[in-house]
Design an enzyme around this catalytic site. Structure first.
Site, PDB file in Angstrom:
ATOM      1  N   GLY A  85       0.837  -1.207   0.000  1.00  0.00           N
ATOM      2  CA  GLY A  85       0.000   0.000   0.000  1.00  0.00           C
ATOM      3  C   GLY A  85       0.865   1.247   0.000  1.00  0.00           C
ATOM      4  N   GLY A  87       2.762   3.648   1.383  1.00  0.00           N
ATOM      5  CA  GLY A  87       3.343   3.876   2.702  1.00  0.00           C
ATOM      6  C   GLY A  87       3.943   5.257   2.834  1.00  0.00           C
ATOM      7  NE  ARG A  88       8.827   5.873  -0.651  1.00  0.00           N
ATOM      8  CZ  ARG A  88      10.024   6.002  -1.153  1.00  0.00           C
ATOM      9  NH1 ARG A  88      10.773   7.001  -0.785  1.00  0.00           N
ATOM     10  NH2 ARG A  88      10.484   5.136  -2.013  1.00  0.00           N
ATOM     11  CE  LYS A 108       8.188   7.345  -4.412  1.00  0.00           C
ATOM     12  NZ  LYS A 108       8.600   6.730  -5.684  1.00  0.00           N
ATOM     13  CG  ASP A 120      10.856   8.091   6.998  1.00  0.00           C
ATOM     14  OD1 ASP A 120      10.416   7.606   5.922  1.00  0.00           O
ATOM     15  OD2 ASP A 120      11.926   8.717   7.054  1.00  0.00           O
ATOM     16  NE  ARG A 171       4.580   8.909  -7.394  1.00  0.00           N
ATOM     17  CZ  ARG A 171       4.681   7.602  -7.195  1.00  0.00           C
ATOM     18  NH1 ARG A 171       5.550   6.896  -7.896  1.00  0.00           N
ATOM     19  NH2 ARG A 171       3.927   6.986  -6.315  1.00  0.00           N
ATOM     20  NE  ARG A 178       0.753   1.461  -6.907  1.00  0.00           N
ATOM     21  CZ  ARG A 178       1.918   2.069  -6.852  1.00  0.00           C
ATOM     22  NH1 ARG A 178       3.016   1.379  -6.957  1.00  0.00           N
ATOM     23  NH2 ARG A 178       1.975   3.375  -6.696  1.00  0.00           N
ATOM     24  CG  ASP A 247       5.096  -3.531  -5.111  1.00  0.00           C
ATOM     25  OD1 ASP A 247       5.709  -4.562  -5.455  1.00  0.00           O
ATOM     26  OD2 ASP A 247       5.635  -2.614  -4.483  1.00  0.00           O
TER      27      ASP A 247
HETATM   28  P1  AMP Z   1       8.966   0.878  -3.383  1.00  0.00           P
HETATM   29  O1  AMP Z   1      10.148  -0.036  -3.281  1.00  0.00           O
HETATM   30  O2  AMP Z   1       9.318   2.331  -3.329  1.00  0.00           O
HETATM   31  O3  AMP Z   1       8.078   0.557  -4.505  1.00  0.00           O
HETATM   32  O4  AMP Z   1       8.133   0.642  -2.037  1.00  0.00           O
HETATM   33  C1  AMP Z   1       7.647  -0.611  -1.629  1.00  0.00           C
HETATM   34  C2  AMP Z   1       6.714  -0.430  -0.457  1.00  0.00           C
HETATM   35  O5  AMP Z   1       7.374   0.158   0.657  1.00  0.00           O
HETATM   36  C3  AMP Z   1       5.520   0.476  -0.740  1.00  0.00           C
HETATM   37  O6  AMP Z   1       4.417  -0.023  -0.030  1.00  0.00           O
HETATM   38  C4  AMP Z   1       5.973   1.802  -0.174  1.00  0.00           C
HETATM   39  O7  AMP Z   1       4.897   2.633   0.162  1.00  0.00           O
HETATM   40  C5  AMP Z   1       6.748   1.364   1.053  1.00  0.00           C
HETATM   41  N1  AMP Z   1       7.754   2.364   1.454  1.00  0.00           N
HETATM   42  C6  AMP Z   1       8.906   2.641   0.804  1.00  0.00           C
HETATM   43  N2  AMP Z   1       9.581   3.597   1.463  1.00  0.00           N
HETATM   44  C7  AMP Z   1       8.849   3.953   2.531  1.00  0.00           C
HETATM   45  C8  AMP Z   1       9.005   4.898   3.595  1.00  0.00           C
HETATM   46  N3  AMP Z   1      10.078   5.679   3.693  1.00  0.00           N
HETATM   47  N4  AMP Z   1       8.016   4.964   4.515  1.00  0.00           N
HETATM   48  C9  AMP Z   1       6.931   4.183   4.443  1.00  0.00           C
HETATM   49  N5  AMP Z   1       6.737   3.280   3.483  1.00  0.00           N
HETATM   50  C10 AMP Z   1       7.676   3.157   2.532  1.00  0.00           C
HETATM   51 MG    MG Z   2       6.449   1.100  -5.334  1.00  0.00          MG
END
Ligand code: AMP
Ligand code: MG
Length: 494
Positions: A85, A87-88, A108, A120, A171, A178, A247
């Site tokens: 989901g 997360g940021r 983002k 975070d 963005r 996805r 994802d």
């Molecule tokens: P990504 O590798 O950027 O596609 O992220 C994979 C998952 O990790 C997604 O659910 C993101 O929302 C979560 N995520 C990545 N970085 C962070 C962060 N700094 N804080 C919270 N969730 C994160």
């Molecule tokens: Mg991602």
């Protein structure tokens, strides 16, 4: 600032998201706002930079926004995670653009959500600048992509291996749904939700399918087609996405989630840059087959919608997935022919042309020749050997190899009807002179993070706006890195 919101994802219901507001930041500062894109989206752009910084840092919610974090699952490096989901990231809302199409607007780096797990919810400035530069370059290179609407600094530090300045990127995508969005509901056996999501996607991203007799097989087929075309384009530019987890694969066929992505300099078939891709799962030459792997995961989620009878459903899925490899191949061959100036073609020439192109790639790999410059210089050569050949030959340690290839290529040009000038112009319209090279992106990030100097970022961005046109005084942006400038690894920066 007026943003023409038209939010429809919220109507799917609370199982699909968590309402979530951006967490305000201490001192928002606007780095860049994409006025041209804002205009295309039908946004009134009579803003001052302070109010834009307020909105695109998440400090002020624009009127009509219904911010939420979308839920999804995903296979990360082959391992299924049933709940990921945003997360940021936060979906500020959806809009109907000036072109009548619908778009999602996402922040983002905007703070934690229900899906942040241990993260975070923030982003460092570096990944914000990288995504801005690379996604806008992709747009100019005619590759389907999410767009960058705004980048801001937060005036706050984020904790990574060390303290880094924070940033938020806004963005825009035609959809942020996805493959993993479908997986989330299918993994729970909630096929009513899968159907709801599929209907939403069809209405938003594939409207002609609404009248299709078999809309869900049609949806799968349409996604297969878009991904086959997209990945072929990546390959033709030497682009490596870096984290093709399910994802991070868009249902709308756009390049999304620019993390450790990179363009190759020296050509290598199995190039990997991502520091976390230890086994090369997402290496350059793995991308086409990983595309199919991800699409197969999508097909699995749709099975109960494809046919009531499970065996018949599997049969439908196979029939829709089967043409992927051939589609990818034909997109790839068509694009590579264009890059090489080969327009006279018929099916019985496919094999010979493919061999010719693969021979070039092999010679490039043997010599670690620069991918972009090889095709750029090739685009300037005439049908007869000339002094200009040296620009290309200089990229190869063993010039005898490239000379032999050029001889074959010129023999093949003999079958062309178009003259040199027309062929060169056509080749130059698909072979860029500028790509966002890793070392230059890195230099822009270093200047911004270490010195607070954004001029390097802005200049690089400006050059990348016209990637096919050689610009006076900008030759250093076309050059391959010096040995000491080479970037070996890229990082997600999460
Ligand atoms: P990504 O590798 O950027 O596609 O992220 C994979 C998952 O990790 C997604 O659910 C993101 O929302 C979560 N995520 C990545 N970085 C962070 C962060 N700094 N804080 C919270 N969730 C994160
Ligand atoms: Mg991602």
């Amino acid at each position: 600032m007026q943003i023409p919101f038209d939010n429809r994802y919220v109507a799917l219901g609370e199982d699909f998201f968590a309402r979530s507001t951006p967490t305000p930041v201490r001192k928002p500062g606007l780095i860049r706002f994409n006025d041209a894109l804002a205009g295309e989206l039908g946004m009134a752009t009579d803003h001052d930079s302070a109010s834009a910084a307020d909105i695109f840092s998440g400090n002020t919610l624009p009127e009509g926004a219904e911010p939420l974090a979308m839920v999804y699952a995903g296979h990360q490096f082959g391992h299924f995670n049933p709940q990921l989901g945003d997360g940021r990231a936060i979906l500020l809302g959806e809009i109907s653009g000036a072109d009548g199409a619908r778009y999602d607007i996402h922040l983002k780096g905007s703070g934690p959500t229900r899906y942040s797990r241990t993260g975070d919810g923030r982003s460092a400035l570096g990944p914000v600048l990288r995504e801005y530069l690379v996604s806008e370059a992709m747009q100019q290179l005619n590759v389907p992509t999410t767009r960058a609407l705004a980048a801001v600094t937060t005036g706050e530090a984020v904790v990574r291996e060390r303290l880094l300045p924070g940033g938020v990127i806004t963005r825009v995508a035609s959809s942020f749904i996805r493959v993993g969005s479908f997986q989330y509901f299918a993994a729970r056996g909630d096929y009513a939700a899968v159907k709801q999501l599929a209907d939403y996607v069809i209405e938003k991203s594939y409207p002609p399918l609404a009248d299709n007799e078999k809309p869900y097989a049609g949806l799968l087929e349409a996604v297969v087609q878009r991904q086959a075309a997209l990945i072929a384009q990546w390959m033709q530019l030497g682009f490596i996405h870096g984290v093709m987890n399910t994802d991070n694969m868009s249902i709308a066929g756009e390049t999304i989630d620019y993390g450790p992505c990179a363009f190759m300099d020296a050509y290598q078939h199995d190039q990997v840059f991502s520091s976390i891709d230890h086994h090369g799962r997402y290496a350059y030459n793995q991308q086409p087959s990983i595309g199919l792997w991800n699409l197969s995961r999508l097909a699995e989620t749709l099975l109960p919608l494809l046919d009531e009878n499970p065996q018949a459903a599997v049969q439908v899925a196979h029939e829709v997935l089967e043409p992927y490899a051939g589609r990818y191949e034909s997109h790839w061959l068509a694009g590579m022919r264009e890059k090489c100036g080969l327009t006279a073609c018929s099916h019985d020439m496919d094999g010979d042309d493919k061999n010719l192109i693969e021979d070039l790639l092999n010679v490039m790999a043997d010599n670690r020749a620069d991918f972009t410059l090889t095709f750029y210089f090739l685009s300037h050569l005439s049908g007869q050997p000339s002094e200009q050949d040296d620009d290309l030959r200089d990229l190869f340690d063993d010039s005898a190899q490239i000379d032999a290839w050029l001889e074959q290529w010129r023999r093949r040009l003999g079958l062309e009807v178009q003259g040199d000038a027309a062929r060169q112009a056509a080749m130059q319209s698909v072979n860029p002179v500028y790509i966002p090279r890793n070392h230059q992106v890195e230099a822009a990030i270093r200047a911004a993070e270490d010195e607070g100097d954004f001029s390097v970022f802005h200049e690089l961005h400006a050059v990348l706006q016209k990637p096919f046109v050689r610009q006076t005084g900008k030759d250093r942006y076309m050059l391959a890195p010096e040995p000491e400038e080479v970037v070996e690894y890229t990082f997600c920066g999460t």
